[in-house]
Motif scaffolding. Structure first.
Motif, PDB file in Angstrom:
ATOM      1  N   SER A 117      -9.821  -5.566  -7.670  1.00  0.00           N
ATOM      2  CA  SER A 117      -8.181  -5.842  -7.876  1.00  0.00           C
ATOM      3  C   SER A 117      -7.512  -6.850  -8.612  1.00  0.00           C
ATOM      4  CB  SER A 117      -8.156  -5.687  -6.115  1.00  0.00           C
ATOM      5  OG  SER A 117      -8.680  -5.530  -5.251  1.00  0.00           O
ATOM      6  N   TYR A 118      -6.149  -6.051  -8.829  1.00  0.00           N
ATOM      7  CA  TYR A 118      -5.322  -7.288  -9.451  1.00  0.00           C
ATOM      8  C   TYR A 118      -3.845  -6.923  -8.949  1.00  0.00           C
ATOM      9  CZ  TYR A 118      -8.802  -7.658 -13.065  1.00  0.00           C
ATOM     10  OH  TYR A 118      -9.676  -8.387 -13.978  1.00  0.00           O
ATOM     11  N   SER A 119      -3.127  -7.603  -8.841  1.00  0.00           N
ATOM     12  CA  SER A 119      -1.765  -7.956  -8.984  1.00  0.00           C
ATOM     13  C   SER A 119      -1.044  -7.925 -10.560  1.00  0.00           C
ATOM     14  CB  SER A 119      -1.158  -8.989  -7.584  1.00  0.00           C
ATOM     15  OG  SER A 119      -1.193  -9.143  -6.692  1.00  0.00           O
ATOM     16  N   PHE A 120       0.200  -7.969 -10.128  1.00  0.00           N
ATOM     17  CA  PHE A 120       1.136  -7.150 -11.771  1.00  0.00           C
ATOM     18  C   PHE A 120       2.539  -7.698 -11.439  1.00  0.00           C
ATOM     19  CE2 PHE A 120      -2.149  -4.616 -11.579  1.00  0.00           C
ATOM     20  CZ  PHE A 120      -2.855  -4.308 -13.404  1.00  0.00           C
ATOM     21  N   LEU A 121       2.952  -9.285 -11.947  1.00  0.00           N
ATOM     22  CA  LEU A 121       4.231  -9.518 -12.114  1.00  0.00           C
ATOM     23  C   LEU A 121       5.373  -9.069 -13.137  1.00  0.00           C
ATOM     24  CD1 LEU A 121       5.283 -12.330 -10.251  1.00  0.00           C
ATOM     25  CD2 LEU A 121       4.601 -13.768 -12.387  1.00  0.00           C
ATOM     26  N   MET A 122       5.996  -8.831 -12.445  1.00  0.00           N
ATOM     27  CA  MET A 122       7.720  -8.340 -13.720  1.00  0.00           C
ATOM     28  C   MET A 122       8.417  -9.417 -13.351  1.00  0.00           C
ATOM     29  SD  MET A 122       8.853  -4.407 -14.298  1.00  0.00           S
ATOM     30  CE  MET A 122      10.016  -4.353 -12.848  1.00  0.00           C
ATOM     31  N   GLY A 123       8.545 -10.121 -14.072  1.00  0.00           N
ATOM     32  CA  GLY A 123       9.838 -10.878 -13.278  1.00  0.00           C
ATOM     33  C   GLY A 123      10.332 -11.223 -11.865  1.00  0.00           C
ATOM     34  N   GLY A 124      10.912 -11.142 -11.277  1.00  0.00           N
ATOM     35  CA  GLY A 124      11.559 -11.858  -9.304  1.00  0.00           C
ATOM     36  C   GLY A 124      10.238 -10.543  -8.784  1.00  0.00           C
ATOM     37  N   ARG A 125       9.727  -9.434  -9.133  1.00  0.00           N
ATOM     38  CA  ARG A 125       8.850  -8.460  -8.695  1.00  0.00           C
ATOM     39  C   ARG A 125       7.201  -8.489  -8.727  1.00  0.00           C
ATOM     40  NH1 ARG A 125      13.093  -6.089 -10.575  1.00  0.00           N
ATOM     41  NH2 ARG A 125      14.060  -4.439  -9.265  1.00  0.00           N
ATOM     42  N   VAL A 126       6.812  -8.602  -7.709  1.00  0.00           N
ATOM     43  CA  VAL A 126       5.113  -8.573  -7.906  1.00  0.00           C
ATOM     44  C   VAL A 126       4.128  -7.630  -7.030  1.00  0.00           C
ATOM     45  CG1 VAL A 126       4.718 -10.256  -5.841  1.00  0.00           C
ATOM     46  CG2 VAL A 126       3.173  -9.709  -7.687  1.00  0.00           C
ATOM     47  N   PHE A 127       3.644  -6.587  -7.957  1.00  0.00           N
ATOM     48  CA  PHE A 127       3.117  -4.964  -7.136  1.00  0.00           C
ATOM     49  C   PHE A 127       1.528  -5.814  -7.242  1.00  0.00           C
ATOM     50  CE2 PHE A 127       6.516  -4.365 -10.822  1.00  0.00           C
ATOM     51  CZ  PHE A 127       6.909  -3.634  -9.547  1.00  0.00           C
ATOM     52  N   THR A 128       1.378  -6.126  -5.537  1.00  0.00           N
ATOM     53  CA  THR A 128       0.598  -6.457  -5.088  1.00  0.00           C
ATOM     54  C   THR A 128      -0.789  -5.362  -4.843  1.00  0.00           C
ATOM     55  OG1 THR A 128       1.497  -6.690  -2.623  1.00  0.00           O
ATOM     56  CG2 THR A 128       1.715  -8.654  -4.808  1.00  0.00           C
ATOM     57  N   GLY A 129      -1.214  -4.038  -4.666  1.00  0.00           N
ATOM     58  CA  GLY A 129      -1.921  -3.706  -4.387  1.00  0.00           C
ATOM     59  C   GLY A 129      -2.269  -3.220  -3.123  1.00  0.00           C
ATOM     60  N   ASP A 130      -3.374  -4.036  -2.541  1.00  0.00           N
ATOM     61  CA  ASP A 130      -3.695  -4.005  -0.797  1.00  0.00           C
ATOM     62  C   ASP A 130      -4.440  -5.695  -1.034  1.00  0.00           C
ATOM     63  OD1 ASP A 130      -2.976  -0.863  -1.372  1.00  0.00           O
ATOM     64  OD2 ASP A 130      -5.482  -0.846  -0.139  1.00  0.00           O
ATOM     65  N   THR A 131      -3.921  -6.112  -2.156  1.00  0.00           N
ATOM     66  CA  THR A 131      -3.998  -7.754  -1.642  1.00  0.00           C
ATOM     67  C   THR A 131      -3.325  -8.249  -0.860  1.00  0.00           C
ATOM     68  OG1 THR A 131      -4.609  -7.771  -3.784  1.00  0.00           O
ATOM     69  CG2 THR A 131      -4.472  -9.648  -2.578  1.00  0.00           C
ATOM     70  N   LEU A 132      -2.013  -7.971  -1.237  1.00  0.00           N
ATOM     71  CA  LEU A 132      -1.021  -8.920   0.005  1.00  0.00           C
ATOM     72  C   LEU A 132      -0.191  -7.222   0.396  1.00  0.00           C
ATOM     73  CD1 LEU A 132      -0.061 -11.168   1.556  1.00  0.00           C
ATOM     74  CD2 LEU A 132       1.940 -11.216  -0.540  1.00  0.00           C
ATOM     75  N   LEU A 133       0.040  -7.275   2.021  1.00  0.00           N
ATOM     76  CA  LEU A 133       0.829  -6.010   2.133  1.00  0.00           C
ATOM     77  C   LEU A 133       1.538  -6.649   2.751  1.00  0.00           C
ATOM     78  CD1 LEU A 133      -2.416  -4.339   4.145  1.00  0.00           C
ATOM     79  CD2 LEU A 133      -0.952  -3.773   1.404  1.00  0.00           C
ATOM     80  N   ILE A 134       2.868  -6.164   3.416  1.00  0.00           N
ATOM     81  CA  ILE A 134       3.653  -6.667   4.318  1.00  0.00           C
ATOM     82  C   ILE A 134       4.007  -6.820   5.829  1.00  0.00           C
ATOM     83  CG2 ILE A 134       5.734  -5.957   5.614  1.00  0.00           C
ATOM     84  CD1 ILE A 134       6.655  -3.978   2.568  1.00  0.00           C
ATOM     85  N   ARG A 135       3.629  -8.357   6.047  1.00  0.00           N
ATOM     86  CA  ARG A 135       3.299  -8.357   8.093  1.00  0.00           C
ATOM     87  C   ARG A 135       1.550  -8.158   7.949  1.00  0.00           C
ATOM     88  NH1 ARG A 135       7.469  -9.796   6.294  1.00  0.00           N
ATOM     89  NH2 ARG A 135       8.966  -9.925   7.156  1.00  0.00           N
ATOM     90  N   GLY A 136       0.994  -8.201   6.370  1.00  0.00           N
ATOM     91  CA  GLY A 136      -0.661  -7.986   6.368  1.00  0.00           C
ATOM     92  C   GLY A 136      -1.669  -8.433   5.531  1.00  0.00           C
ATOM     93  N   THR A 137      -2.498  -7.859   5.666  1.00  0.00           N
ATOM     94  CA  THR A 137      -3.409  -7.901   3.888  1.00  0.00           C
ATOM     95  C   THR A 137      -4.910  -6.701   4.372  1.00  0.00           C
ATOM     96  OG1 THR A 137      -5.029  -9.570   5.165  1.00  0.00           O
ATOM     97  CG2 THR A 137      -2.937 -10.557   4.014  1.00  0.00           C
ATOM     98  N   GLY A 138      -4.975  -6.768   2.742  1.00  0.00           N
ATOM     99  CA  GLY A 138      -5.996  -5.816   2.508  1.00  0.00           C
ATOM    100  C   GLY A 138      -6.908  -5.666   2.890  1.00  0.00           C
ATOM    101  N   ARG A 139      -7.713  -5.210   3.665  1.00  0.00           N
ATOM    102  CA  ARG A 139      -9.519  -5.133   4.285  1.00  0.00           C
ATOM    103  C   ARG A 139     -10.651  -5.273   3.204  1.00  0.00           C
ATOM    104  NH1 ARG A 139     -10.347   0.705   6.607  1.00  0.00           N
ATOM    105  NH2 ARG A 139     -12.730  -0.777   7.628  1.00  0.00           N
ATOM    106  N   THR A 140     -11.079  -5.848   3.883  1.00  0.00           N
ATOM    107  CA  THR A 140     -12.388  -7.180   3.061  1.00  0.00           C
ATOM    108  C   THR A 140     -13.821  -6.537   2.828  1.00  0.00           C
ATOM    109  OG1 THR A 140     -12.960  -9.150   4.442  1.00  0.00           O
ATOM    110  CG2 THR A 140     -11.307  -9.142   2.417  1.00  0.00           C
ATOM    111  N   ASP A 141     -14.175  -5.341   3.666  1.00  0.00           N
ATOM    112  CA  ASP A 141     -15.286  -5.008   4.601  1.00  0.00           C
ATOM    113  C   ASP A 141     -15.776  -4.031   3.621  1.00  0.00           C
ATOM    114  OD1 ASP A 141     -13.354  -3.408   5.268  1.00  0.00           O
ATOM    115  OD2 ASP A 141     -14.271  -2.532   7.073  1.00  0.00           O
ATOM    116  N   PHE A 142     -15.704  -3.719   2.043  1.00  0.00           N
ATOM    117  CA  PHE A 142     -16.502  -2.571   1.461  1.00  0.00           C
ATOM    118  C   PHE A 142     -15.848  -2.787  -0.027  1.00  0.00           C
ATOM    119  CE2 PHE A 142     -12.350   0.038   2.895  1.00  0.00           C
ATOM    120  CZ  PHE A 142     -12.046   0.049   1.982  1.00  0.00           C
TER     121      PHE A 142
END
Length: 345
Positions: A117-142
């Motif tokens: 899993s990677y995130s990509f930072l562009m100026g004032g935006r960060v594309f977080t994949g499934d690492t950090l969701l809106i009011r949640g976080t990605g599951r970690t069980d597989f």
């Protein structure tokens, strides 16, 4: 700048199309296979040229559009260096940059949801994949997920970004489209923990069913890169060992298709010429440097890149341009190094 957030309602996936506009170069993040026609229609409508396609991680809930976009646009496919996916032509690591004309994305390694899993930072935006969701976080069980790694990725990397940084995740199932780092610090229930052990306990007791597409999507997303096999069947490929035997011969021109940053980081094959993949067409067309080199001197062009994906596409384009002796090094400089080929810095 052009910025479009696109949505696949079946998998709840957000895809992002970004361009700087001046020359029309564009990249896309987390494309979904079933939406490829829509992406390409939008690319045409906005008069863009798709040059890079990025996946934040190996997805388990949909089949990636990376392979289809590569085949239809000859774009460079990008993922983290840990990925098992064979479609990838550029593998990135923490501290690298994914660049197109006019803009670049800083690469952050944020494992935990998966080990790639990677995130990509562009100026004032960060594309977080499934690492950090809106009011949640990605599951970690597989897929080698790890809640401790995810805690570190979130608390020691993503939440260190300025509070006003916009958060654009790869998924949302409630209809939210964007958040900020500051909002997630204040309102994300998964982040209201006092210790890493408390976070681990929460993540280990979610008891979620596997994604419906997991048994199909994961194998399909690992095995997308059939392009090199097709090129080899046509006799347009040489192994790293065969390339070593050709290196240094006066009738051979070895051509490196990688970007400058890749060459500086990973080294080059001694004596190789440099012709970056995005500029390939002008070099192999009549009057281009590589076309004239082959025509005037009779040299055989031998392309290589990082893992063989870009060079396989380059060979096909070169053959179409009349360079019938062109070939590529299967597996790229990665295979060359594994065969103990010499590398120059």
């Amino acid at each position: 700048m052009i910025f479009r957030q696109l949505f696949d309602s079946v998998s709840g996936t957000y895809t992002y199309l970004i361009a700087s506009r001046h020359g029309g170069e564009a990249l896309i993040i987390d494309p979904v296979l079933e939406k490829v026609d829509r992406y390409l229609q939008l690319v045409r409508e906005l008069d863009l040229k798709l040059v890079k396609a990025v996946d934040t991680h190996l997805h388990a809930d949909h089949i990636t559009g990376l392979g289809a976009l590569r085949d239809r646009t000859h774009c460079i496919t990008v993922m983290g260096e840990q990925t098992l996916a064979d479609v990838v032509s550029m593998r990135v690591a923490e501290g690298d940059r994914v660049a197109i004309e006019g803009l670049s994305l800083d690469v952050l390694y944020t494992p935990g949801h998966t080990d790639d899993s990677y995130s990509f930072l562009m100026g004032g935006r960060v594309f977080t994949g499934d690492t950090l969701l809106i009011r949640g976080t990605g599951r970690t069980d597989f897929q080698n997920g790890d809640p401790r790694q995810q805690y570190d990725s979130i608390f020691n990397k993503l939440l260190k970004l300025p509070d006003e940084t916009l958060v654009f995740p790869a998924h949302d199932y409630k209809g939210d489209t964007v958040s900020t780092i500051g909002e997630e610090k204040r309102f994300n229930p998964r982040l209201r923990v006092r210790s890493v052990d408390e976070y681990v306990d929460i993540m280990n007791n979610l008891n979620l069913p596997n994604p419906k597409m997991m048994d199909v999507a994961v194998p399909a997303n690992i095995h997308v890169g059939l392009h090199q096999e097709e090129i080899a069947r046509k006799g347009w490929a040489v192994s790293a060992a065969e390339a070593m035997a050709l290196s240094g011969r006066s009738d051979i021109a070895i051509v490196d298709l990688r970007e400058k940053a890749e060459r500086e980081k990973h080294g080059t094959i001694p004596g190789a010429l440099h012709a970056p993949y995005p500029e390939l067409q002008e070099h192999i067309s009549a009057g281009g440097i590589l076309h004239e080199l082959a025509a005037a001197t009779g040299k055989r062009i031998v392309f290589y890149c990082a893992f063989g994906e870009r060079s396989a596409m380059a060979v096909e384009a070169a053959q179409d341009a009349g360079l019938t002796s062109a070939c590529h090094i299967e597996g790229g400089i990665d295979a060359w190094k594994k065969a103990n080929g010499p590398v120059a810095k």
